[in-house]
Scaffold this active site. Structure first.
Site, PDB file in Angstrom:
ATOM      1  N   ASP A 130       0.769 -43.655  47.723  1.00 42.66           N
ATOM      2  CA  ASP A 130       0.508 -44.683  48.716  1.00 42.66           C
ATOM      3  C   ASP A 130      -0.340 -44.046  49.804  1.00 42.66           C
ATOM      4  OD1 ASP A 130       2.230 -43.212  50.362  1.00 42.66           O
ATOM      5  OD2 ASP A 130       3.652 -44.842  50.659  1.00 42.66           O
ATOM      6  N   CYS A 163       4.180 -39.994  48.288  1.00 43.13           N
ATOM      7  CA  CYS A 163       4.207 -40.893  49.441  1.00 43.13           C
ATOM      8  C   CYS A 163       4.578 -40.046  50.659  1.00 43.13           C
ATOM      9  CB  CYS A 163       5.149 -42.077  49.226  1.00 43.13           C
ATOM     10  SG  CYS A 163       6.900 -41.697  49.095  1.00 43.13           S
ATOM     11  N   GLY A 164       4.934 -40.676  51.743  1.00 42.64           N
ATOM     12  CA  GLY A 164       5.246 -39.915  52.947  1.00 42.64           C
ATOM     13  C   GLY A 164       6.413 -38.963  52.778  1.00 42.64           C
ATOM     14  N   THR A 165       7.515 -39.466  52.220  1.00 40.83           N
ATOM     15  CA  THR A 165       8.703 -38.627  52.013  1.00 40.83           C
ATOM     16  C   THR A 165       8.965 -38.310  50.550  1.00 40.83           C
ATOM     17  OG1 THR A 165      10.181 -40.529  51.808  1.00 40.83           O
ATOM     18  CG2 THR A 165       9.841 -39.617  54.044  1.00 40.83           C
ATOM     19  N   GLY A 166       8.420 -39.102  49.654  1.00 38.01           N
ATOM     20  CA  GLY A 166       8.710 -38.992  48.224  1.00 38.01           C
ATOM     21  C   GLY A 166       9.919 -39.805  47.814  1.00 38.01           C
ATOM     22  N   HIS A 184      16.427 -28.662  32.791  1.00 36.37           N
ATOM     23  CA  HIS A 184      17.741 -29.268  32.570  1.00 36.37           C
ATOM     24  C   HIS A 184      17.709 -30.781  32.419  1.00 36.37           C
ATOM     25  CE1 HIS A 184      20.015 -25.683  34.584  1.00 36.37           C
ATOM     26  NE2 HIS A 184      19.022 -25.292  33.802  1.00 36.37           N
ATOM     27  N   ARG A 216      23.440 -29.240  25.502  1.00 34.01           N
ATOM     28  CA  ARG A 216      24.217 -29.824  26.610  1.00 34.01           C
ATOM     29  C   ARG A 216      23.336 -30.671  27.516  1.00 34.01           C
ATOM     30  NH1 ARG A 216      24.585 -24.116  29.633  1.00 34.01           N
ATOM     31  NH2 ARG A 216      22.776 -24.476  30.928  1.00 34.01           N
ATOM     32  N   HIS A 217      22.092 -30.271  27.699  1.00 31.29           N
ATOM     33  CA  HIS A 217      21.182 -31.053  28.531  1.00 31.29           C
ATOM     34  C   HIS A 217      20.751 -32.333  27.818  1.00 31.29           C
ATOM     35  CE1 HIS A 217      21.316 -27.864  31.361  1.00 31.29           C
ATOM     36  NE2 HIS A 217      20.621 -27.014  30.615  1.00 31.29           N
TER      37      HIS A 217
END
Length: 142
Positions: free
Chosen positions: A8, A65-68, A98, A133-134
């Site tokens: 964005d 974006c600004g914060t994600g 993982h 396991r993952h």
């Protein structure tokens, strides 16, 4: 390796840095916008990246974006998407190994470009471990 990237207005400049960096590494990058710093709605670009992943047009995605946070929340609404918000290389490596994360989310107002490129490299270069396991755990939420 094919990467699809979107942002964005808050992530526009960092997106350009990431595209330049990945292109210089010889990685194919598809840019789905946005194309400037005018205010826009991040879910539009999140949808374009998630569609690119789910339709097999790219191997991995990056959203900025600004914060994600908004990008990550929006991306994870789509079935088959495992988006991870990472601002350090340890998390980027662990989420690929993982969680088989297929989209990296970054906050341009949280992380500087130097560290962001290291996080991108770690995410792109780290394969999924294929550990049973993952695989089992991912199947519980995929």
């Amino acid at each position: 390796m094919r990467i699809i990237i979107g942002c964005d207005h808050g992530g526009y400049r960092l997106k350009l840095d990431i595209i330049k960096h990945l292109t210089e590494r010889g990685i194919e990058v598809t840019d789905v916008g946005c194309d400037d710093e005018k205010s826009c709605d991040y879910p539009v670009y999140s949808a374009k990246v998630t569609e690119g992943i789910t339709e097999g047009k790219a191997d991995l995605g990056i959203l900025v974006c600004g914060t994600g946070i908004g990008m990550c929340m929006s991306a994870n609404k789509k079935s088959g998407i495992r988006a991870a918000l990472c601002h350090d290389t340890f998390s980027a490596k662990a989420t690929r190994e993982h969680n088989d994360a297929n989209i990296l989310c970054l906050g341009a107002r949280v992380i500087g470009p130097g560290l962001a490129l290291m996080v991108v490299d770690t995410f792109v270069d780290t394969p999924f471990s294929q550990d049973e396991r993952h695989i089992r755990r991912i199947s519980m939420y995929s």
